[in-house]
Design an enzyme around this catalytic site. Structure first.
Site, short mmCIF file in Angstrom:
data_model
loop_
_atom_site.label_atom_id
_atom_site.label_comp_id
_atom_site.label_asym_id
_atom_site.label_seq_id
_atom_site.Cartn_x
_atom_site.Cartn_y
_atom_site.Cartn_z
N GLU A 19 37.20 53.65 32.58
CA GLU A 19 38.10 52.51 32.80
C GLU A 19 39.55 52.94 32.65
O GLU A 19 39.90 53.68 31.72
CB GLU A 19 37.75 51.44 31.76
CG GLU A 19 37.79 50.04 32.26
CD GLU A 19 36.75 49.73 33.34
OE1 GLU A 19 37.06 49.90 34.54
OE2 GLU A 19 35.65 49.31 32.97
N HIS A 20 40.37 52.44 33.56
CA HIS A 20 41.81 52.78 33.60
C HIS A 20 42.03 54.28 33.79
O HIS A 20 42.98 54.85 33.28
CB HIS A 20 42.54 52.25 32.35
CG HIS A 20 42.71 50.77 32.40
ND1 HIS A 20 43.82 50.16 32.92
CD2 HIS A 20 41.86 49.78 32.06
CE1 HIS A 20 43.66 48.84 32.87
NE2 HIS A 20 42.49 48.58 32.35
N GLY A 109 38.04 36.41 38.75
CA GLY A 109 38.68 36.65 37.45
C GLY A 109 37.72 37.05 36.36
O GLY A 109 38.07 37.07 35.18
N GLY A 111 36.24 39.97 36.16
CA GLY A 111 36.21 41.43 35.99
C GLY A 111 35.15 42.11 36.83
O GLY A 111 34.79 43.26 36.58
N SER A 113 35.41 42.26 40.23
CA SER A 113 36.05 42.65 41.49
C SER A 113 35.82 41.73 42.65
O SER A 113 35.52 42.16 43.77
CB SER A 113 35.57 44.04 41.90
OG SER A 113 36.43 44.95 41.37
N SER A 114 35.98 40.44 42.39
CA SER A 114 35.94 39.49 43.51
C SER A 114 37.06 39.83 44.49
O SER A 114 36.90 39.67 45.70
CB SER A 114 36.11 38.06 43.00
OG SER A 114 37.29 37.95 42.22
N GLU A 155 46.58 44.71 47.58
CA GLU A 155 46.73 44.34 46.16
C GLU A 155 48.16 44.60 45.67
O GLU A 155 48.75 43.80 44.97
CB GLU A 155 45.79 45.17 45.28
CG GLU A 155 44.34 44.94 45.54
CD GLU A 155 43.68 44.02 44.53
OE1 GLU A 155 44.37 43.49 43.65
OE2 GLU A 155 42.45 43.83 44.65
N ASP A 167 37.68 49.71 42.57
CA ASP A 167 36.88 48.56 43.01
C ASP A 167 36.52 48.66 44.49
O ASP A 167 35.39 48.39 44.89
CB ASP A 167 37.67 47.26 42.78
CG ASP A 167 38.25 47.19 41.39
OD1 ASP A 167 37.71 47.87 40.50
OD2 ASP A 167 39.26 46.49 41.19
N TYR A 217 48.21 44.79 32.92
CA TYR A 217 47.71 45.90 33.75
C TYR A 217 48.86 46.77 34.27
O TYR A 217 48.86 47.99 34.09
CB TYR A 217 46.90 45.32 34.93
CG TYR A 217 46.24 46.38 35.77
CD1 TYR A 217 44.95 46.82 35.48
CD2 TYR A 217 46.91 46.97 36.84
CE1 TYR A 217 44.34 47.80 36.25
CE2 TYR A 217 46.31 47.96 37.60
CZ TYR A 217 45.03 48.36 37.30
OH TYR A 217 44.44 49.34 38.06
C1 GLA Z 1 40.87 46.88 37.81
C2 GLA Z 1 41.58 47.64 38.94
C3 GLA Z 1 40.98 49.02 39.12
C4 GLA Z 1 40.89 49.78 37.80
C5 GLA Z 1 40.29 48.92 36.70
C6 GLA Z 1 40.35 49.56 35.35
O1 GLA Z 1 39.55 46.61 38.16
O2 GLA Z 1 41.48 46.91 40.14
O3 GLA Z 1 41.73 49.74 40.08
O4 GLA Z 1 42.15 50.29 37.43
O5 GLA Z 1 40.92 47.63 36.62
O6 GLA Z 1 39.50 50.65 35.30
#
Ligand code: GLA
Length: 356
Positions: A19-20, A109, A111, A113-114, A155, A167, A217
């Site tokens: 993640e991130h 929303g 988490g 990835s809609s 985005e 995503d 973010y």
């Molecule tokens: C969101 C972003 C992704 C990624 C994640 C964290 O989903 O859209 O690009 O950075 O957060 O891993």
């Protein structure tokens, strides 16, 4: 005869671990889920010499209308639709006026990835409608990574979230019973078997909605960029762990998370190859601790959801996605019962065209 209709589906995703890391040229291990967004289009005759898009969000009962050639900015779901049409046009893909509608079962929303599911499904449906009959389907003639990059521009430039490619790549490359080991430096995507047997992966909604554009973010991204400057590297993939310890706070902890998380992705791939799901669970816990303490993107609602999964006997649990709300992921051994409200998720196929 030009095409009259098109339809496409794109799934949401769950990130098993990593993640991130995407915007730091790191590693991640997501998979596409069954839930997603479907976009259906039909050709809209030119009115007054101008091609137009009429869009409706079926689940929300809302609509929008804009000239295809020069859409203006907007908020919420409209920014995704206008931005996708605009970016496809800028990339010189042929487009035609369309009446389109979309809906789906991936919660907004949460988490999962809609946003990426919507962008990818829109891209495919609009590309197909604008193509010549007899031309190969969009996914057969356009590189998936190129589509993912176009969606990420939507985005960034239309929605205001400077996301990475996690995503969109997961939604586009998803494969049955496989997670995708993605290296965001080379953009190589390697499917890794994710055979769960009687184990279960579940997501539990923290109940807190998040918006990447307005959460911390973008701030996290800026902190990573600042850390790179101070360390004299072009991405955190190259950061030296010892040098990072000397950075001012909170930058040192941000770098520690990214480097540790890249390592955990490789360890998770090894654990999956060895069929050691207990070890995967421990890595999920370690990832969550790092996201909470070093990356500081957890919230009380997210912690409460993680605690519920652990109290139910999860072998590991962590927040997924951008953080600041959304869903948490839990891994359950056979015989353990996830708490009420948790939904099972399994790796499934990626985006595809549908019969019209
Ligand atoms: C969101 C972003 C992704 C990624 C994640 C964290 O989903 O859209 O690009 O950075 O957060 O891993």
């Amino acid at each position: 005869m030009p095409r009259e209709r098109s339809a496409a589906f794109a799934p949401g995703r769950v990130n098993l671990i990593g993640e991130h890391t995407d915007y730091n040229e790191g590693l991640a291990l997501p998979f596409a889920i069954a839930e997603g967004i479907t976009v259906r289009t039909e050709r809209l005759p030119r009115s007054g010499g101008e091609e137009r898009i009429e869009a409706s969000a079926v689940d929300l009962g809302e609509s929008d209308e804009f000239p295809l050639g020069h859409p203006e900015g907007a908020h919420g779901w409209r920014a995704f639709v206008r931005g996708t049409a605009a970016e496809l046009g800028r990339a010189r893909f042929p487009l035609v006026g369309a009446r389109l509608q979309f809906g789906g079962d991936v919660p907004q929303g949460a988490g999962l990835s809609s946003s990426a599911a919507l962008e990818v499904a829109l891209c495919l449906a609009l590309l197909e409608l604008g193509s010549e009959p007899g031309e190969r389907a969009p996914l057969e003639r356009i590189d998936r990574t190129e589509i993912a990059q176009l969606c990420a521009r939507v985005e960034r430039d239309w929605v205001g979230a400077r996301t990475g490619l996690l995503d969109q790549l997961a939604s586009l490359y998803g494969t049955d019973e496989r997670a995708l080991c993605i290296d965001f430096r080379s953009l190589r995507v390697d499917p890794v078997p994710l055979q769960l047997g009687d184990w279960r992966l579940v997501v539990l909604d923290s109940g807190e909605r998040h918006s990447l554009a307005s959460s911390g973010y973008n701030e996290r991204r800026e902190q990573c960029a600042r850390a790179c400057e101070l360390l004299g590297v072009s991405s955190l993939r190259d950061a030296d762990e010892d040098a990072a310890r000397g950075l001012p706070e909170p930058l040192g902890r941000r770098v520690a998370h990214v480097l540790g998380e890249n390592r955990r992705v490789l360890q998770a791939v090894e654990a999956l190859q060895a069929d050691d799901l207990e070890a995967v669970g421990e890595l999920l816990d370690a990832s969550h601790a790092s996201l909470r303490d070093d990356y500081e993107i957890s919230t009380p609602a997210v912690e409460a959801a993680v605690s519920r999964l652990r109290a139910a006997g999860a072998s590991g649990a962590r927040l997924v996605g951008g953080g600041f709300g959304g869903s948490v992921l839990g891994l359950f051994a056979p015989g353990r019962e996830p708490p009420s409200g948790a939904r099972e998720v399994r790796p499934g196929p990626g985006a595809r065209m549908l019969a019209e």
